[in-house]
Design an enzyme around this catalytic site. Sequence first.
Site, short mmCIF file in Angstrom:
data_model
loop_
_atom_site.label_atom_id
_atom_site.label_comp_id
_atom_site.label_asym_id
_atom_site.label_seq_id
_atom_site.Cartn_x
_atom_site.Cartn_y
_atom_site.Cartn_z
N ARG A 296 0.83 -1.20 0.00
CA ARG A 296 0.00 0.00 0.00
C ARG A 296 0.87 1.26 0.00
O ARG A 296 0.39 2.35 -0.37
CB ARG A 296 -0.96 0.00 1.19
N TYR B 290 -10.82 22.21 -14.76
CA TYR B 290 -11.35 20.87 -14.95
C TYR B 290 -12.62 20.70 -14.10
O TYR B 290 -12.58 20.88 -12.89
CB TYR B 290 -10.28 19.85 -14.56
N ASP C 76 -2.09 22.33 -12.04
CA ASP C 76 -2.55 21.22 -12.86
C ASP C 76 -2.03 21.46 -14.28
O ASP C 76 -2.53 22.32 -15.00
CB ASP C 76 -4.08 21.14 -12.84
N LYS D 204 -4.11 11.10 -19.09
CA LYS D 204 -4.19 11.83 -20.35
C LYS D 204 -2.87 11.70 -21.12
O LYS D 204 -2.53 10.63 -21.54
CB LYS D 204 -4.56 13.29 -20.06
C1 LIG Z 1 -8.85 14.35 -16.60
C2 LIG Z 1 -8.35 15.51 -15.85
C3 LIG Z 1 -8.27 15.47 -14.45
C4 LIG Z 1 -8.73 14.27 -13.65
O1 LIG Z 1 -8.00 13.11 -13.98
P1 LIG Z 1 -8.64 11.65 -13.77
O2 LIG Z 1 -7.51 10.73 -14.05
O3 LIG Z 1 -9.78 11.52 -14.73
O4 LIG Z 1 -9.11 11.56 -12.36
C5 LIG Z 1 -7.75 16.58 -13.80
N1 LIG Z 1 -7.34 17.67 -14.48
C6 LIG Z 1 -7.41 17.74 -15.83
C7 LIG Z 1 -6.94 18.97 -16.53
C8 LIG Z 1 -7.92 16.66 -16.55
O5 LIG Z 1 -7.99 16.74 -17.90
#
Ligand SMILES: *Cc1c(COP(=O)(O)O)cnc(C)c1O
Length: 385
Positions: free
Chosen positions: A54, A106, A179, A204
């Site tokens: 974990r 997001y 982010d 992504k």
């Molecule tokens: C998809 C996304 C998230 C969240 O990611 P997940 O893996 O779907 O939880 C956060 N920020 C941005 C800019 C995203 O495109």
Amino acid sequence: MTEPSPAWSPRTLAAQALGHIDEPSRAVVPPIHIATTFLRDPDNQYRSGNVYGRADNVTVREAESIIAALEGADAAMVLGSGMSAATAVFLALAPGDHVVVPKVMYWALRGWLQNDATHWGLRVEGVDTTDLDALRQAMRPGETKLVWLESPANPLWGVTDIAAAADIAHAAGAKLAVDSTCATPVLTRPLALGADIVMHAATKYLNGHSDVIAGALATLRPDAFWERIRRNRSMFGQILGPLEAYLLIRGMRTLPLRVAAACTSAMDLATRFAGHDHVAQVLYPGLPGHPGHDIACRQMQGGFGGMLSIRVRGGERAAIDAAARVRLWKRATSLGGVESLIEHRASIEGTGSPCPPDLLRLSVGIEDPADLFADLDAALRGANA
Ligand SMILES: *Cc1c(COP(=O)(O)O)cnc(C)c1O
């Protein structure tokens, strides 16, 4: 083992996944470590550094060291999703802390911050982070503990000046987290611009093949706050699984090539749709008319990303109808994969979204941009039915 040279470029480091060799087998692809528990030494110590799955996993650490290299970070952490990475940062704060977040970001994180973060006692303030005066005014020195940015930001692709925001956050005694999912470490390195933490939805671009849900964080200074995030990851069981970590490692080998191809095609499509009869507006930081263009030129190296949005001239119905007619583009949520995706964002984002109803979000993949243009052009013109 040959250690990676500091002179090697990110593209070189990524291609070889840092060049790590599995010593017992001499394999150029590292094995997937799936053990959940590890042998104690005869004197009861754990000198391997591995105690329990974990918290400890060698494949996860391999993925982390690649992300740290790409971001120019001292430490990185991978978690079970982008949302788990983002919320882990907020949940490491203390009840009562004030946080400043973007109004355009997001959607799922915006929703969580508005509706759920308050249950943990966080005081959340939304601001247009592309407006540095507004950001400065939102700061409450001594109370604001975190500023969160997204750049370029979903789904309008506004660009925030990370270096200036870092100065503003630090002057008030707050940390800055970014982010950087859509900029990717190929185009922007937020830590070098002054950010304390960079976050990725590794689902992504980092993975890039729409087959892993994962999140990542990286920092230059693994301080007490960072260690609290790491401890929470272990306590809440948010570590990424080893099979997913392996797929992420494989995906990252081609990250710089995929991102370069997506940037070139996105620029091409943005330019062509900017003059299109059925398109009222193209939102893309690479276009000189975009409000974030000048900052993007300074802050993004090698391209403006693979994400853009178009506003369809006929309004919401025409936008949804156009998305219904594409054949090559895939009508799906998410972004950053090798296949191009198109999505009517307002229908997913719900109330409180700044997304106009006539907007289609485009995630440009690595297909031939001429095919991508022809398909969407026909769909906008009402052909392709
Ligand atoms: C998809 C996304 C998230 C969240 O990611 P997940 O893996 O779907 O939880 C956060 N920020 C941005 C800019 C995203 O495109």
